[in-house]
Design an enzyme around this catalytic site. Sequence first.
Site, short mmCIF file in Angstrom:
data_model
loop_
_atom_site.label_atom_id
_atom_site.label_comp_id
_atom_site.label_asym_id
_atom_site.label_seq_id
_atom_site.Cartn_x
_atom_site.Cartn_y
_atom_site.Cartn_z
N LYS A 89 11.15 -29.28 -47.39
CA LYS A 89 10.04 -30.17 -47.68
C LYS A 89 9.72 -30.18 -49.18
O LYS A 89 9.62 -29.12 -49.81
CB LYS A 89 8.80 -29.73 -46.90
N ASP B 81 13.23 -33.60 -47.55
CA ASP B 81 12.29 -34.53 -46.95
C ASP B 81 11.05 -34.61 -47.83
O ASP B 81 10.27 -33.67 -47.90
CB ASP B 81 11.91 -34.09 -45.53
N GLU C 144 15.30 -37.66 -47.38
CA GLU C 144 14.55 -38.37 -46.34
C GLU C 144 13.24 -38.92 -46.89
O GLU C 144 12.47 -38.21 -47.52
CB GLU C 144 14.28 -37.40 -45.19
N ASP D 213 12.58 -42.75 -42.74
CA ASP D 213 11.89 -42.10 -41.62
C ASP D 213 10.62 -42.88 -41.30
O ASP D 213 10.62 -43.75 -40.43
CB ASP D 213 11.57 -40.64 -41.97
N LYS E 33 12.41 -41.01 -34.29
CA LYS E 33 11.53 -40.05 -33.62
C LYS E 33 10.84 -40.75 -32.46
O LYS E 33 10.32 -41.86 -32.62
CB LYS E 33 10.48 -39.49 -34.59
#
Length: 365
Positions: free
Chosen positions: A162, A191, A219, A244, A268
């Site tokens: 992250k 991400d 991402e 995403d 997702k």
Amino acid sequence: MIIEDIHTKRMAVPLKKPFKTALRTLEVAESVVVTIHCDNGMTGFGEAPPTVVITGESLDSIQAAIQQTLKPALLGMDVTNFEHIFHILHGSLVGNTSAKAAVDMAIYDLLAKKMNVPLYQYLGGYRHELETDYTVSVNSPDEMGEDAVQYIQDGFTVLKVKVGKDDIQKDIERIAEIRRRVGRGIKIRLDANQGWQTKEAIYSINKMAEMDLDIELIEQPVRAADLEGLKMVTDNTDTPIMADESVFSPEDALKVIHRRCADLINIKLMKSGGIYKAELINRLAEMSGLECMTGSMIESRLGISAAAHFAASKKNITRFDFDAPLMLKEDMISGGMVYNKNKIILQREPGLGITDVTSFEEVRK
């Protein structure tokens, strides 16, 4: 196979370590568990975590959507008429994708049970074993380096790191420290959770390439609605870029694909509203030559089981982000998929294989 009742219950499980991204910090994993009961005695399970900063849904809104809108619309319907059911499910209210996803996965659980096969086989059966990454929360470079080493020692070979919470130079320091500690041979994907501006994203990605940090993909580097910025990042870097938060629906996927805003798409269930729409997104991506990853929110083994079964069934889904249950202090779920370090093995029992969800309080509406 008539739907006789739909129940919702809440579940809350503390995390072993706070989960930190550019958008939020989470210490307790909360969710709404859905059970659909049919006249033949079968029960289907589903789960929806509240992720206000991404889907806009809270625990209260998820339960209200299910109990006040979806339940009245679906009671008395035959589960085997699933095309009709999913038309009603997605047409009954706008948004509320997590609430829809929980009901969707319970319906698919029932459909696979009816056929007496695991859900991944019902959906296509491409594989029955997956390798998940493990997420390194955004902290100081030193702490992130320590965490990364621990996860590698635990058996993981792919790290999802992250970034995007603060200064871009600090992000570069974070990744450099992680790469220094874990060495080569470990995949690192980043991400940013929409945390970078377009120009700094291009700068930082190219800088990390110059430093030979060997990043597998980036991402969602920029804001979800900024498709122009996402395309600029994709066009001006060699590192693969994954959309995403920019892709919730098949319609969103069409926009990203048509404009070539990204190289990959992260699907997702909590964004797509469940497996039914997730399959459409994957088909669109596959026809356009874009591979997909399937990820998740902070969910228990119930929600992750549904996502894993979907991902395992499709050849075009090549990356898997299913570490959330490993972050929880307790496992409330009986039955279903199992972990073997970084591997996920899907069970042979019908449907999701879930038999019970314990230690939660029923919320009566």
